[in-house]
Design a protein around this motif. Structure first.
Motif, PDB file in Angstrom:
ATOM      1  N   PHE A  91       0.844  -1.199   0.000  1.00  0.00           N
ATOM      2  CA  PHE A  91       0.000   0.000   0.000  1.00  0.00           C
ATOM      3  C   PHE A  91       0.881   1.251   0.000  1.00  0.00           C
ATOM      4  CE2 PHE A  91      -2.888   3.234   1.520  1.00  0.00           C
ATOM      5  CZ  PHE A  91      -4.118   2.857   1.030  1.00  0.00           C
ATOM      6  N   PHE A  92       1.890   1.270   0.865  1.00  0.00           N
ATOM      7  CA  PHE A  92       2.807   2.400   0.987  1.00  0.00           C
ATOM      8  C   PHE A  92       3.557   2.639  -0.324  1.00  0.00           C
ATOM      9  CE2 PHE A  92       7.048   4.031   2.240  1.00  0.00           C
ATOM     10  CZ  PHE A  92       6.666   5.227   2.839  1.00  0.00           C
ATOM     11  N   GLN A  93       4.070   1.566  -0.936  1.00  0.00           N
ATOM     12  CA  GLN A  93       4.800   1.706  -2.193  1.00  0.00           C
ATOM     13  C   GLN A  93       3.881   2.206  -3.309  1.00  0.00           C
ATOM     14  OE1 GLN A  93       6.440  -2.270  -2.389  1.00  0.00           O
ATOM     15  NE2 GLN A  93       8.410  -1.599  -1.581  1.00  0.00           N
ATOM     16  N   ALA A  94       2.649   1.721  -3.348  1.00  0.00           N
ATOM     17  CA  ALA A  94       1.699   2.169  -4.368  1.00  0.00           C
ATOM     18  C   ALA A  94       1.365   3.649  -4.179  1.00  0.00           C
ATOM     19  CB  ALA A  94       0.428   1.329  -4.319  1.00  0.00           C
ATOM     20  N   TYR A  95       1.219   4.049  -2.936  1.00  0.00           N
ATOM     21  CA  TYR A  95       0.974   5.465  -2.640  1.00  0.00           C
ATOM     22  C   TYR A  95       2.118   6.314  -3.198  1.00  0.00           C
ATOM     23  CZ  TYR A  95       0.877   9.811  -0.037  1.00  0.00           C
ATOM     24  OH  TYR A  95       0.890  11.141   0.292  1.00  0.00           O
ATOM     25  N   HIS A  96       3.344   5.877  -2.988  1.00  0.00           N
ATOM     26  CA  HIS A  96       4.491   6.640  -3.479  1.00  0.00           C
ATOM     27  C   HIS A  96       4.605   6.609  -4.995  1.00  0.00           C
ATOM     28  CE1 HIS A  96       6.303   8.386   0.025  1.00  0.00           C
ATOM     29  NE2 HIS A  96       5.915   7.308   0.683  1.00  0.00           N
ATOM     30  N   ARG A  97       4.269   5.492  -5.638  1.00  0.00           N
ATOM     31  CA  ARG A  97       4.254   5.456  -7.108  1.00  0.00           C
ATOM     32  C   ARG A  97       3.243   6.454  -7.645  1.00  0.00           C
ATOM     33  NH1 ARG A  97       4.878   0.144  -6.299  1.00  0.00           N
ATOM     34  NH2 ARG A  97       2.667  -0.272  -6.531  1.00  0.00           N
ATOM     35  N   LYS A  98       2.108   6.571  -6.964  1.00  0.00           N
ATOM     36  CA  LYS A  98       1.072   7.540  -7.363  1.00  0.00           C
ATOM     37  C   LYS A  98       1.621   8.970  -7.276  1.00  0.00           C
ATOM     38  CE  LYS A  98      -3.495   9.055  -5.913  1.00  0.00           C
ATOM     39  NZ  LYS A  98      -4.560   8.898  -4.937  1.00  0.00           N
ATOM     40  N   GLN A  99       2.348   9.278  -6.199  1.00  0.00           N
ATOM     41  CA  GLN A  99       2.944  10.608  -6.045  1.00  0.00           C
ATOM     42  C   GLN A  99       3.998  10.862  -7.122  1.00  0.00           C
ATOM     43  OE1 GLN A  99       1.535  12.761  -3.872  1.00  0.00           O
ATOM     44  NE2 GLN A  99       0.186  11.013  -3.526  1.00  0.00           N
ATOM     45  N   LEU A 100       4.807   9.832  -7.429  1.00  0.00           N
ATOM     46  CA  LEU A 100       5.821   9.974  -8.482  1.00  0.00           C
ATOM     47  C   LEU A 100       5.180  10.217  -9.846  1.00  0.00           C
ATOM     48  CD1 LEU A 100       8.451   7.263  -7.509  1.00  0.00           C
ATOM     49  CD2 LEU A 100       8.839   9.734  -7.675  1.00  0.00           C
ATOM     50  N   LYS A 101       4.069   9.538 -10.126  1.00  0.00           N
ATOM     51  CA  LYS A 101       3.375   9.751 -11.403  1.00  0.00           C
ATOM     52  C   LYS A 101       2.916  11.200 -11.533  1.00  0.00           C
ATOM     53  CE  LYS A 101       0.567   6.605 -13.165  1.00  0.00           C
ATOM     54  NZ  LYS A 101      -0.437   5.538 -13.322  1.00  0.00           N
ATOM     55  N   LYS A 102       2.402  11.763 -10.439  1.00  0.00           N
ATOM     56  CA  LYS A 102       1.993  13.180 -10.462  1.00  0.00           C
ATOM     57  C   LYS A 102       3.194  14.075 -10.747  1.00  0.00           C
ATOM     58  CE  LYS A 102      -1.890  12.933  -7.238  1.00  0.00           C
ATOM     59  NZ  LYS A 102      -2.366  13.311  -5.895  1.00  0.00           N
ATOM     60  N   TYR A 103       4.304  13.789 -10.085  1.00  0.00           N
ATOM     61  CA  TYR A 103       5.525  14.573 -10.285  1.00  0.00           C
ATOM     62  C   TYR A 103       5.992  14.478 -11.736  1.00  0.00           C
ATOM     63  CZ  TYR A 103      10.446  15.825 -10.204  1.00  0.00           C
ATOM     64  OH  TYR A 103      11.662  16.382 -10.497  1.00  0.00           O
ATOM     65  N   TYR A 104       6.030  13.255 -12.292  1.00  0.00           N
ATOM     66  CA  TYR A 104       6.475  13.080 -13.679  1.00  0.00           C
ATOM     67  C   TYR A 104       5.558  13.792 -14.669  1.00  0.00           C
ATOM     68  CZ  TYR A 104       9.946   9.656 -12.200  1.00  0.00           C
ATOM     69  OH  TYR A 104      11.013   9.029 -11.615  1.00  0.00           O
ATOM     70  N   ARG A 105       4.250  13.761 -14.432  1.00  0.00           N
ATOM     71  CA  ARG A 105       3.324  14.484 -15.321  1.00  0.00           C
ATOM     72  C   ARG A 105       3.603  15.985 -15.275  1.00  0.00           C
ATOM     73  NH1 ARG A 105      -0.546  10.575 -13.659  1.00  0.00           N
ATOM     74  NH2 ARG A 105      -1.285  11.921 -11.987  1.00  0.00           N
ATOM     75  N   THR A 106       3.851  16.511 -14.082  1.00  0.00           N
ATOM     76  CA  THR A 106       4.169  17.937 -13.929  1.00  0.00           C
ATOM     77  C   THR A 106       5.468  18.268 -14.650  1.00  0.00           C
ATOM     78  OG1 THR A 106       3.040  18.000 -11.794  1.00  0.00           O
ATOM     79  CG2 THR A 106       4.597  19.774 -12.231  1.00  0.00           C
ATOM     80  N   GLU A 107       6.476  17.430 -14.469  1.00  0.00           N
ATOM     81  CA  GLU A 107       7.769  17.642 -15.121  1.00  0.00           C
ATOM     82  C   GLU A 107       7.650  17.556 -16.640  1.00  0.00           C
ATOM     83  OE1 GLU A 107      11.277  18.401 -14.138  1.00  0.00           O
ATOM     84  OE2 GLU A 107       9.749  19.362 -12.906  1.00  0.00           O
ATOM     85  N   GLU A 108       6.870  16.620 -17.133  1.00  0.00           N
ATOM     86  CA  GLU A 108       6.681  16.487 -18.574  1.00  0.00           C
ATOM     87  C   GLU A 108       6.040  17.745 -19.152  1.00  0.00           C
ATOM     88  OE1 GLU A 108       5.298  13.116 -21.746  1.00  0.00           O
ATOM     89  OE2 GLU A 108       4.263  13.187 -19.816  1.00  0.00           O
ATOM     90  N   THR A 109       5.054  18.278 -18.466  1.00  0.00           N
ATOM     91  CA  THR A 109       4.410  19.520 -18.896  1.00  0.00           C
ATOM     92  C   THR A 109       5.413  20.664 -18.886  1.00  0.00           C
ATOM     93  OG1 THR A 109       2.290  18.761 -18.049  1.00  0.00           O
ATOM     94  CG2 THR A 109       2.527  21.136 -18.391  1.00  0.00           C
ATOM     95  N   ARG A 110       6.233  20.747 -17.840  1.00  0.00           N
ATOM     96  CA  ARG A 110       7.242  21.805 -17.739  1.00  0.00           C
ATOM     97  C   ARG A 110       8.261  21.688 -18.874  1.00  0.00           C
ATOM     98  NH1 ARG A 110      12.203  22.418 -16.607  1.00  0.00           N
ATOM     99  NH2 ARG A 110      12.543  20.289 -15.892  1.00  0.00           N
ATOM    100  N   ILE A 111       8.718  20.483 -19.146  1.00  0.00           N
ATOM    101  CA  ILE A 111       9.712  20.282 -20.201  1.00  0.00           C
ATOM    102  C   ILE A 111       9.145  20.690 -21.560  1.00  0.00           C
ATOM    103  CG2 ILE A 111      10.957  18.487 -21.489  1.00  0.00           C
ATOM    104  CD1 ILE A 111      11.351  17.094 -18.730  1.00  0.00           C
ATOM    105  N   LYS A 112       7.891  20.370 -21.823  1.00  0.00           N
ATOM    106  CA  LYS A 112       7.265  20.758 -23.096  1.00  0.00           C
ATOM    107  C   LYS A 112       7.150  22.270 -23.215  1.00  0.00           C
ATOM    108  CE  LYS A 112       4.577  16.557 -23.812  1.00  0.00           C
ATOM    109  NZ  LYS A 112       3.241  15.959 -23.794  1.00  0.00           N
ATOM    110  N   SER A 113       6.804  22.931 -22.112  1.00  0.00           N
ATOM    111  CA  SER A 113       6.609  24.387 -22.179  1.00  0.00           C
ATOM    112  C   SER A 113       7.939  25.140 -22.155  1.00  0.00           C
ATOM    113  CB  SER A 113       5.709  24.862 -21.043  1.00  0.00           C
ATOM    114  OG  SER A 113       6.334  24.674 -19.797  1.00  0.00           O
ATOM    115  N   ASP A 114       8.993  24.557 -21.570  1.00  0.00           N
ATOM    116  CA  ASP A 114      10.301  25.216 -21.478  1.00  0.00           C
ATOM    117  C   ASP A 114      11.238  24.840 -22.613  1.00  0.00           C
ATOM    118  OD1 ASP A 114       9.420  26.312 -19.137  1.00  0.00           O
ATOM    119  OD2 ASP A 114      10.702  25.116 -17.813  1.00  0.00           O
TER     120      ASP A 114
END
Length: 184
Positions: free
Chosen positions: A140-163
């Motif tokens: 459960f704990f690891q899945a929670y952290h994978r979920k947080q990492l996915k949010k971070y990667y989506r944010t980073e991907e958006t930033r990389i596209k715009s920058d």
């Protein structure tokens, strides 16, 4: 009021013999066959937990660790590792067994995010999860952290596209295995 189910309530194991028609030109089982079996077992596990129809929303990393041979038994063990409001993460461990030599190989581990749907095909609230042992808590704990990492990667991907900046990008690519031949 929340309803709860244990991880064990919906655990599923699917075992299938790998036959010649599943093989690719190299004589190994097609990755797509394994992926299809993973989707099937994820559905069954999620539907048992949710008490109804579920759809695959995403799949986190399918890394093939070892080839599967014709004649081997493949077993896919699925458990609900995490639940949100309408979604759940099903962890799947895939092993293959050579029935003659008894050799067992871990071939894959992956995580499928499934969404429960009602009869109108709108998201349905899933039962919460009862964590009964250290493995349940860790997963459960690891899945929670994978979920947080996915949010971070989506944010980073958006930033990389715009920058994106062409000259800086070309400079970074000079150390990669590519050759830029764009018309000026």
């Amino acid at each position: 009021m929340d309803t709860y189910k244990t991880v064990a309530d919906s655990q599923v194991t699917l075992t299938e013999l790998m036959i010649p028609s599943y093989a690719n030109f190299g004589g190994k089982i097609h990755g797509g066959i394994i992926m299809g079996l993973m989707d099937k077992v994820a559905y069954v596990c999620a539907a048992k937990h949710a008490g109804g129809y579920c759809v695959t929303a995403s799949v986190d990393d399918i890394d093939f660790l070892a080839p599967v041979e014709v004649g081997e038994l493949v077993s896919l063990m699925a458990s609900v590792n995490y639940v949100g409001k309408t979604s759940l993460v099903v962890g799947i461990r895939v092993i293959s067994e050579n029935v003659r030599t008894k050799e067992i190989k871990h071939t894959n581990t992956s995580y499928f995010t499934m969404v429960a749907m009602n009869e109108d095909r709108t998201p349905l609230t899933v039962p919460a999860l009862i964590l009964q042992n250290d493995d349940d808590i860790r997963r459960f704990f690891q899945a929670y952290h994978r979920k947080q990492l996915k949010k971070y990667y989506r944010t980073e991907e958006t930033r990389i596209k715009s920058d994106f900046e062409m000259n800086e990008t070309i400079e970074l690519l000079r150390t990669e295995r590519c050759k830029i031949e764009k018309a000026k």
